[in-house]
Scaffold this motif. Structure first.
Motif, PDB file in Angstrom:
ATOM      1  N   ALA A 184       4.897 -13.192 -21.319  1.00 40.31           N
ATOM      2  CA  ALA A 184       3.758 -12.443 -21.036  1.00 40.31           C
ATOM      3  C   ALA A 184       2.333 -13.125 -21.004  1.00 40.31           C
ATOM      4  O   ALA A 184       2.226 -14.483 -21.426  1.00 40.31           O
ATOM      5  CB  ALA A 184       3.695 -11.681 -22.469  1.00 40.31           C
ATOM      6  N   GLY A 237       3.142  -2.283 -13.320  1.00 42.07           N
ATOM      7  CA  GLY A 237       2.801  -3.583 -14.102  1.00 42.07           C
ATOM      8  C   GLY A 237       1.807  -4.390 -13.100  1.00 42.07           C
ATOM      9  O   GLY A 237       1.785  -4.122 -12.018  1.00 42.07           O
ATOM     10  N   LYS A 252      -0.135  -8.876 -16.787  1.00 41.46           N
ATOM     11  CA  LYS A 252       0.630  -8.624 -18.182  1.00 41.46           C
ATOM     12  C   LYS A 252       1.595  -9.508 -18.112  1.00 41.46           C
ATOM     13  O   LYS A 252       1.957  -9.896 -19.225  1.00 41.46           O
ATOM     14  CB  LYS A 252       1.087  -7.063 -18.298  1.00 41.46           C
ATOM     15  CG  LYS A 252      -0.267  -5.942 -18.044  1.00 41.46           C
ATOM     16  CD  LYS A 252       0.378  -4.632 -17.790  1.00 41.46           C
ATOM     17  CE  LYS A 252      -0.724  -3.697 -17.516  1.00 41.46           C
ATOM     18  NZ  LYS A 252      -0.369  -2.658 -16.746  1.00 41.46           N
ATOM     19  N   TYR A 253       2.399 -10.107 -17.176  1.00 37.19           N
ATOM     20  CA  TYR A 253       3.189 -10.827 -17.490  1.00 37.19           C
ATOM     21  C   TYR A 253       2.919 -12.081 -16.365  1.00 37.19           C
ATOM     22  O   TYR A 253       2.414 -11.557 -15.285  1.00 37.19           O
ATOM     23  CB  TYR A 253       4.636 -10.394 -17.039  1.00 37.19           C
ATOM     24  CG  TYR A 253       5.706 -10.993 -17.748  1.00 37.19           C
ATOM     25  CD1 TYR A 253       6.080 -10.715 -19.082  1.00 37.19           C
ATOM     26  CD2 TYR A 253       6.486 -11.746 -16.865  1.00 37.19           C
ATOM     27  CE1 TYR A 253       7.087 -11.581 -19.538  1.00 37.19           C
ATOM     28  CE2 TYR A 253       7.472 -12.343 -17.454  1.00 37.19           C
ATOM     29  CZ  TYR A 253       8.013 -12.273 -18.687  1.00 37.19           C
ATOM     30  OH  TYR A 253       8.857 -12.878 -19.212  1.00 37.19           O
TER      31      TYR A 253
END
Lengths: 319, 299
Positions: free
Chosen positions: B260, B64, B245-246
């Motif tokens: 998010a 991520g 993404k977050y």
């Protein structure tokens, strides 16, 4: 007028009149200079990689030389005593890292400097217990260092070069070249330079402080041994030899604390200049014995104009 | 569980890919990828007195890109340094909580061991080795590797592929290269350690917007092609939320908001305070609303 003459004219006239003598003086200066350079190099390496001004470099020279002689006295063949002494220096490096440097990491520089004074005192005491306090003779011949001398007769004069001095110079040059190649080409050498540049960043890329510290203290030990052999061959080995470390201070001021080439050039420059000054200016004008202070005065003058030393690493400033 | 704050609902609490806090999923449990990094309620104290982090928890999923946002002094850098264990050099100490990287507690490991295990930090302000050439800088990144020169050379070529500019400048002293090139050198140097995860601190600092875009583009490529996970500390909320993404928003040592990236970008408060749009007349968080600081240490 006489004075001006004695300062600005006569010395140079003397040099021209007796070029063979000038050569001899230059050679003597070079040999002394190479030794200063070696000691300064020990300082520079440790300073570069840990910002520690290693006061103990001088006593490490004595300690290494005494260890070598000590092994030989106990019947170890000289050529085997050298690697054994190196092993002792390695153990010393590990011990210093474990006992002194690691617990003091992150302390102000002055505390680490004080700690190296502690190391000095410890080595003096420890050395005297083990090896005794009396002067020793370096095992020059056993180490296969030739002791004769070459004589030349340039310009119809006479120059004598002792073979052990020549060995010293050649040995020092080899040592320096090996060291430079190591620093510039090998992974560990690169890490040492990186650590000198940016401590935090070096840690962040995973360079292990303790490995590098052991390594540089060991290299300083190797240099100390080389210096000890060479200097011992000229003047014998005693604890008084420690004071030659102080001779490295002006070299460091001249050459900068961080520059390997500065240490070498600075050392040779000081060796040669102090000899020249002694012979051509000091003895006729000041009654001699200028070698004890000349280097320091020179360093003071340099500091006035270039505080980072003549060859100190340029502080890279981007605008 | 605690009473849920209003803002949580808005910021993607229902996002199914989000790992459960405090309960990093065990291997094979559930369908979410296990987090490569989970920080559980850490507290950091400098010099034994200054409390800088007051219970920060966050997770970075495997593969991520997670952004850690906040103003100056919020504690972003401290969080990253706590993870890479570089706090010790600054008299900082993690006094509470745990940090788990790739299934292992971080605190017991030296920075050097962490790099070997694949967690490397790119420090704020680049921190290149100024007197070393760009190539030497890159090679120092391979210090912890044991897989031989050929593999290191191959990775060097790979870095040059991602950063063609560095190849041109590989013999120049890093101290004399431009800010963008230094940032690339720093990222490339980290890549040379074959990281699983890069902690990237303020990559946009002092760089022209175009260059920032370029750097982030490379971050995304590295993430997609090399599978490197990123934890990104940034002040430039706008760009960070476009690539991450977050996101977590940190304020005076606490996480006040997370969600998010998409949801955060749409969040009114984030827009107002970090993206600089909307919210007429308001000046400070304090004036408007007291954020319910969610306690994350309830495991």
């Amino acid at each position: 007028m006489d004075l001006l003459n004695a300062i600005f004219v006569k010395p140079f006239a003397d040099m021209v009149a007796a070029p063979d003598f000038l050569l001899q003086v230059l050679w003597e200066g070079l040999v002394a200079g190479v030794l200063y350079a070696l000691i300064a190099l020990g300082f520079v390496l440790i300073y570069k990689s840990s910002r520690i001004f290693n006061f103990a470099q001088g006593i490490m020279v004595v300690f290494a030389a005494l260890t070598l002689i000590g092994f030989h006295e106990h019947g170890v063949p000289a050529l085997l005593a050298v690697p054994l002494t190196l092993a002792v220096m390695f153990i010393l490096a590990v011990a210093i890292e474990r006992v002194v440097l690691r617990p003091l990491v992150n302390q102000p520089d002055i505390i680490l400097f004080m700690a190296t004074i502690g190391i000095t005192l410890f080595l003096i005491g420890f050395g005297e217990i083990i090896f005794g306090g009396e002067n020793k003779v370096m095992i020059t011949e056993e180490l296969l260092i030739p002791t004769g001398s070459y004589t030349f007769e340039p310009f119809g004069g006479f120059v004598s070069i002792e073979q052990k001095d020549l060995t010293a110079v050649v040995g020092a040059v080899v040592l320096v070249v090996v060291l430079l190649v190591f620093l510039n080409r090998s992974k560990m050498g690169r890490a040492i330079r990186a650590l000198g540049d940016d401590h935090q960043a070096a840690l962040s890329v995973g360079i292990s402080l303790s490995t590098i510290w052991v390594l540089v203290w060991f290299i300083a030990g190797v240099i100390a041994l080389a210096t000890g052999i060479v200097w011992g061959a000229r003047a014998g080995v005693s604890f008084a030899l420690e004071v030659i470390a102080y001779k490295a201070l002006p070299v460091l001021m001249l050459g900068g604390l961080e520059s390997v080439s500065g240490a070498i050039i600075g050392g040779i420059a000081i060796g040669v200049l102090e000899k020249l000054f002694e012979i051509y200016w000091g003895q006729p004008l000041l009654g001699g014995n200028t070698e004890t202070w000349f280097a320091f005065v020179l360093a003071l003058i340099v500091l006035l104009f270039r505080p980072q030393g003549l060859f100190g690493e340029r502080i890279i400033e981007r605008v | 569980m605690q009473k849920q704050g209003r803002n949580e609902v808005e910021t993607g609490r229902d996002d199914p890919t989000r790992p459960l806090r405090g309960h990093p999923p065990l291997k094979g449990e559930g369908n979410a990828a296990p987090p490569i990094l989970s920080v559980n309620n850490i507290e950091v104290i400098y010099d034994h007195v200054i409390l800088v982090l007051k219970g920060v928890s966050l997770t970075v999923p495997q593969g991520g890109i997670t952004a850690l946002l906040g103003a100056n002094g919020a504690g972003k850098t401290t969080t990253l340094k706590a993870i890479s264990n570089l706090l010790h050099g600054e008299r900082g100490e993690v006094t509470k909580g745990t940090i788990v990287f790739a299934g292992e507690q971080v605190q017991a490991r030296s920075p050097n061991e962490l790099v070997r295990r694949g967690c490397i930090q790119v420090m704020e302000g680049r921190h290149c080795f100024g007197h070393l050439s760009v190539e030497d800088n890159l090679l120092t990144g391979a210090f912890t590797r044991r897989d031989g020169n050929a593999a290191i050379r191959a990775d060097l070529d790979l870095v040059y592929e991602y950063f063609p500019r560095l190849k041109v400048r590989r013999t120049s002293q890093a101290g004399y290269t431009s800010g963008g090139e230094q940032q690339m050198t720093a990222i490339g140097r980290a890549l040379m350690s074959r990281p699983k995860m890069i902690l990237l601190d303020e990559p946009s600092m002092g760089l022209a917007p175009q260059l920032v875009e370029e750097i982030f583009e490379i971050v995304r490529k590295l993430n997609e092609e090399q599978g490197v996970s990123f934890l990104l500390a940034e002040q430039n909320t706008n760009i960070a939320l476009r690539y991450a993404k977050y996101g977590y928003i940190l304020e005076s040592g606490r996480i006040v908001l997370d969600g998010a990236a998409e949801a955060l970008r749409r969040n009114e408060d984030v827009k107002e305070f970090y993206l600089g749009v909307g919210g007429e007349g308001r000046k400070s968080f304090r004036d408007v609303k007291h954020y319910k600081r969610r306690k994350r240490w309830l495991s």
